[in-house]
Motif scaffolding. Structure first.
Motif, PDB file in Angstrom:
ATOM      1  N   THR A 244      -2.387  -8.154   2.550  1.00  0.00           N
ATOM      2  CA  THR A 244      -3.506  -8.424   1.650  1.00  0.00           C
ATOM      3  C   THR A 244      -4.837  -8.078   2.298  1.00  0.00           C
ATOM      4  O   THR A 244      -5.022  -8.270   3.503  1.00  0.00           O
ATOM      5  N   CYS A 245      -5.735  -7.580   1.478  1.00  0.00           N
ATOM      6  CA  CYS A 245      -7.089  -7.267   1.932  1.00  0.00           C
ATOM      7  C   CYS A 245      -8.066  -7.831   0.899  1.00  0.00           C
ATOM      8  O   CYS A 245      -7.938  -7.553  -0.302  1.00  0.00           O
ATOM      9  N   ARG A 246      -8.998  -8.642   1.373  1.00  0.00           N
ATOM     10  CA  ARG A 246     -10.020  -9.202   0.484  1.00  0.00           C
ATOM     11  C   ARG A 246     -11.397  -8.713   0.927  1.00  0.00           C
ATOM     12  O   ARG A 246     -11.658  -8.596   2.132  1.00  0.00           O
ATOM     13  N   THR A 247     -12.260  -8.444  -0.024  1.00  0.00           N
ATOM     14  CA  THR A 247     -13.612  -7.995   0.284  1.00  0.00           C
ATOM     15  C   THR A 247     -14.616  -9.050  -0.154  1.00  0.00           C
ATOM     16  O   THR A 247     -14.374  -9.813  -1.094  1.00  0.00           O
ATOM     17  N   SER A 248     -15.752  -9.075   0.516  1.00  0.00           N
ATOM     18  CA  SER A 248     -16.747 -10.126   0.265  1.00  0.00           C
ATOM     19  C   SER A 248     -17.526  -9.896  -1.026  1.00  0.00           C
ATOM     20  O   SER A 248     -18.219 -10.801  -1.494  1.00  0.00           O
ATOM     21  N   GLN A 249     -17.436  -8.704  -1.575  1.00  0.00           N
ATOM     22  CA  GLN A 249     -18.013  -8.410  -2.876  1.00  0.00           C
ATOM     23  C   GLN A 249     -17.181  -7.351  -3.568  1.00  0.00           C
ATOM     24  O   GLN A 249     -16.365  -6.680  -2.925  1.00  0.00           O
TER      25      GLN A 249
ATOM     26  N   ILE B  50     -15.687  -4.136  -5.030  1.00  0.00           N
ATOM     27  CA  ILE B  50     -15.754  -2.717  -4.666  1.00  0.00           C
ATOM     28  C   ILE B  50     -15.018  -1.860  -5.706  1.00  0.00           C
ATOM     29  O   ILE B  50     -14.618  -0.727  -5.410  1.00  0.00           O
ATOM     30  N   SER B  51     -14.846  -2.411  -6.898  1.00  0.00           N
ATOM     31  CA  SER B  51     -14.081  -1.698  -7.929  1.00  0.00           C
ATOM     32  C   SER B  51     -12.702  -1.336  -7.361  1.00  0.00           C
ATOM     33  O   SER B  51     -11.967  -2.226  -6.930  1.00  0.00           O
ATOM     34  N   SER B  52     -12.382  -0.050  -7.290  1.00  0.00           N
ATOM     35  CA  SER B  52     -11.095   0.360  -6.698  1.00  0.00           C
ATOM     36  C   SER B  52     -11.294   1.259  -5.487  1.00  0.00           C
ATOM     37  O   SER B  52     -10.402   2.013  -5.099  1.00  0.00           O
TER      38      SER B  52
ATOM     39  N   THR C  25     -12.082  -7.482  -5.669  1.00  0.00           N
ATOM     40  CA  THR C  25     -12.167  -8.065  -4.321  1.00  0.00           C
ATOM     41  C   THR C  25     -10.811  -8.348  -3.675  1.00  0.00           C
ATOM     42  O   THR C  25     -10.767  -8.812  -2.527  1.00  0.00           O
ATOM     43  N   GLN C  26      -9.720  -8.120  -4.380  1.00  0.00           N
ATOM     44  CA  GLN C  26      -8.419  -8.451  -3.804  1.00  0.00           C
ATOM     45  C   GLN C  26      -7.446  -7.296  -3.979  1.00  0.00           C
ATOM     46  O   GLN C  26      -7.238  -6.797  -5.090  1.00  0.00           O
ATOM     47  N   PHE C  27      -6.824  -6.914  -2.872  1.00  0.00           N
ATOM     48  CA  PHE C  27      -5.965  -5.739  -2.841  1.00  0.00           C
ATOM     49  C   PHE C  27      -4.715  -6.033  -2.035  1.00  0.00           C
ATOM     50  O   PHE C  27      -4.742  -6.867  -1.124  1.00  0.00           O
ATOM     51  N   THR C  28      -3.627  -5.336  -2.367  1.00  0.00           N
ATOM     52  CA  THR C  28      -2.400  -5.491  -1.605  1.00  0.00           C
ATOM     53  C   THR C  28      -1.772  -4.130  -1.337  1.00  0.00           C
ATOM     54  O   THR C  28      -1.852  -3.210  -2.150  1.00  0.00           O
ATOM     55  N   LEU C  29      -1.140  -4.056  -0.175  1.00  0.00           N
ATOM     56  CA  LEU C  29      -0.272  -2.944   0.184  1.00  0.00           C
ATOM     57  C   LEU C  29       1.139  -3.508   0.253  1.00  0.00           C
ATOM     58  O   LEU C  29       1.359  -4.507   0.942  1.00  0.00           O
ATOM     59  N   THR C  30       2.060  -2.888  -0.443  1.00  0.00           N
ATOM     60  CA  THR C  30       3.447  -3.345  -0.456  1.00  0.00           C
ATOM     61  C   THR C  30       4.357  -2.234   0.046  1.00  0.00           C
ATOM     62  O   THR C  30       4.197  -1.073  -0.339  1.00  0.00           O
ATOM     63  N   ILE C  31       5.255  -2.622   0.926  1.00  0.00           N
ATOM     64  CA  ILE C  31       6.334  -1.729   1.339  1.00  0.00           C
ATOM     65  C   ILE C  31       7.597  -2.330   0.733  1.00  0.00           C
ATOM     66  O   ILE C  31       7.985  -3.455   1.094  1.00  0.00           O
ATOM     67  N   SER C  32       8.225  -1.628  -0.172  1.00  0.00           N
ATOM     68  CA  SER C  32       9.306  -2.236  -0.968  1.00  0.00           C
ATOM     69  C   SER C  32      10.562  -2.503  -0.151  1.00  0.00           C
ATOM     70  O   SER C  32      11.268  -3.492  -0.391  1.00  0.00           O
ATOM     71  N   SER C  33      10.854  -1.631   0.813  1.00  0.00           N
ATOM     72  CA  SER C  33      12.031  -1.795   1.662  1.00  0.00           C
ATOM     73  C   SER C  33      11.686  -1.195   3.025  1.00  0.00           C
ATOM     74  O   SER C  33      11.706   0.021   3.199  1.00  0.00           O
ATOM     75  N   LEU C  34      11.369  -2.070   3.960  1.00  0.00           N
ATOM     76  CA  LEU C  34      10.854  -1.645   5.261  1.00  0.00           C
ATOM     77  C   LEU C  34      11.859  -0.769   5.991  1.00  0.00           C
ATOM     78  O   LEU C  34      13.055  -1.105   6.080  1.00  0.00           O
ATOM     79  N   GLN C  35      11.382   0.344   6.496  1.00  0.00           N
ATOM     80  CA  GLN C  35      12.214   1.272   7.248  1.00  0.00           C
ATOM     81  C   GLN C  35      11.817   1.282   8.718  1.00  0.00           C
ATOM     82  O   GLN C  35      10.685   0.906   9.055  1.00  0.00           O
TER      83      GLN C  35
END
Lengths: 108, 123
Positions: A22-27, A29-31, A69-79
């Motif tokens: 997860t990544c959160r920003t203080s204001q 940033i759209s996308s 302000t809230q973003f996620t990176l997902t790895i569906s099946s870790l290699q």
């Protein structure tokens, strides 16, 4: 400046696990957010830009989501090749661009 | 092959000047923004600044404004990062990186990276 809060700082996981960073920003940033992967002694590699667009050649097990302000990176099946450090980066207009602190994905 | 080739590692003393290079090849160098990113030993990534070689439009992070100078020589497809007076705290790996969109007006992310130049500043 826009502050970035990336979590967790370290993540222990096994091959095949679903992993979320997860990544959160203080204001808002759209996308305007990118994700990078960095392995020891190597330059970063772009994975995702504009929050959810997969860069060319990046495996489809990687995905990005979020906005404002809230973003996620997902790895569906870790290699095995995915054990690395991951950084988010905001590139909002009219603000200095900043990276998150990084998330190290380790073998459990 | 599209690539960014960076100059080799350098060891300097505090107070010395330094200019490191990033040469683009395999693409139209003047049409793509080039950024510089610092990574101190064992630490994360920091964006320093960016330049558009076509017209030398340059923007700096406030953290690095006045501390470094970014320039480009489009005749030899090379961008530069320079210091006039190095400090021990400048010891780091420095990467150049290219924004992938030609003629972009919002060059915030980077898909092509150099291998990095390790700068060591020590007395």
């Amino acid at each position: 400046d826009i502050q970035m809060t990336q979590s967790p700082s370290t993540l222990s996981a096994s091959v095949g696990d679903r992993v979320t960073i997860t990544c959160r920003t203080s204001q808002s940033i759209s996308s305007w957010l990118a994700w990078y992967q960095q392995k020891p002694g190597k330059a970063p590699k772009l994975l995702i830009y504009r929050a959810s667009s997969l860069d060319s050649g990046v495996p489809s097990r990687f995905s990005g989501s979020g906005s404002e302000t809230q973003f996620t990176l997902t790895i569906s099946s870790l290699q095995p090749d995915d054990f690395a450090t991951y950084y988010c980066q905001q590139y909002n207009t009219y603000s200095p661009w900043t990276f998150g602190q990084g998330t190290k994905v380790e073998i459990k | 092959e599209v690539q960014l080739e960076q100059s080799g590692a350098d060891v300097k003393k505090p107070g010395e000047s330094l200019k490191i290079a990033c040469k683009g090849s395999g693409y139209s160098f003047t049409s793509y923004w080039i950024a510089w990113v610092r990574q101190m030993p064992g630490k994360g990534l920091e964006w320093m600044g960016i330049i558009y070689p076509g017209d030398s439009d340059t923007r700096y992070s406030p953290s690095f404004q006045g501390q470094v100078t970014i320039s480009a020589d489009k005749s030899i497809s090379t961008a530069y990062l320079q210091w006039s007076s190095l400090k021990a705290s400048d010891t780091a790996m420095y990467y150049c990186a290219r924004h992938p969109v030609q003629f972009s007006n919002h060059p915030g992310y980077f898909d092509l990276w150099g291998r990095g130049t390790l700068v060591t500043v020590s007395s």
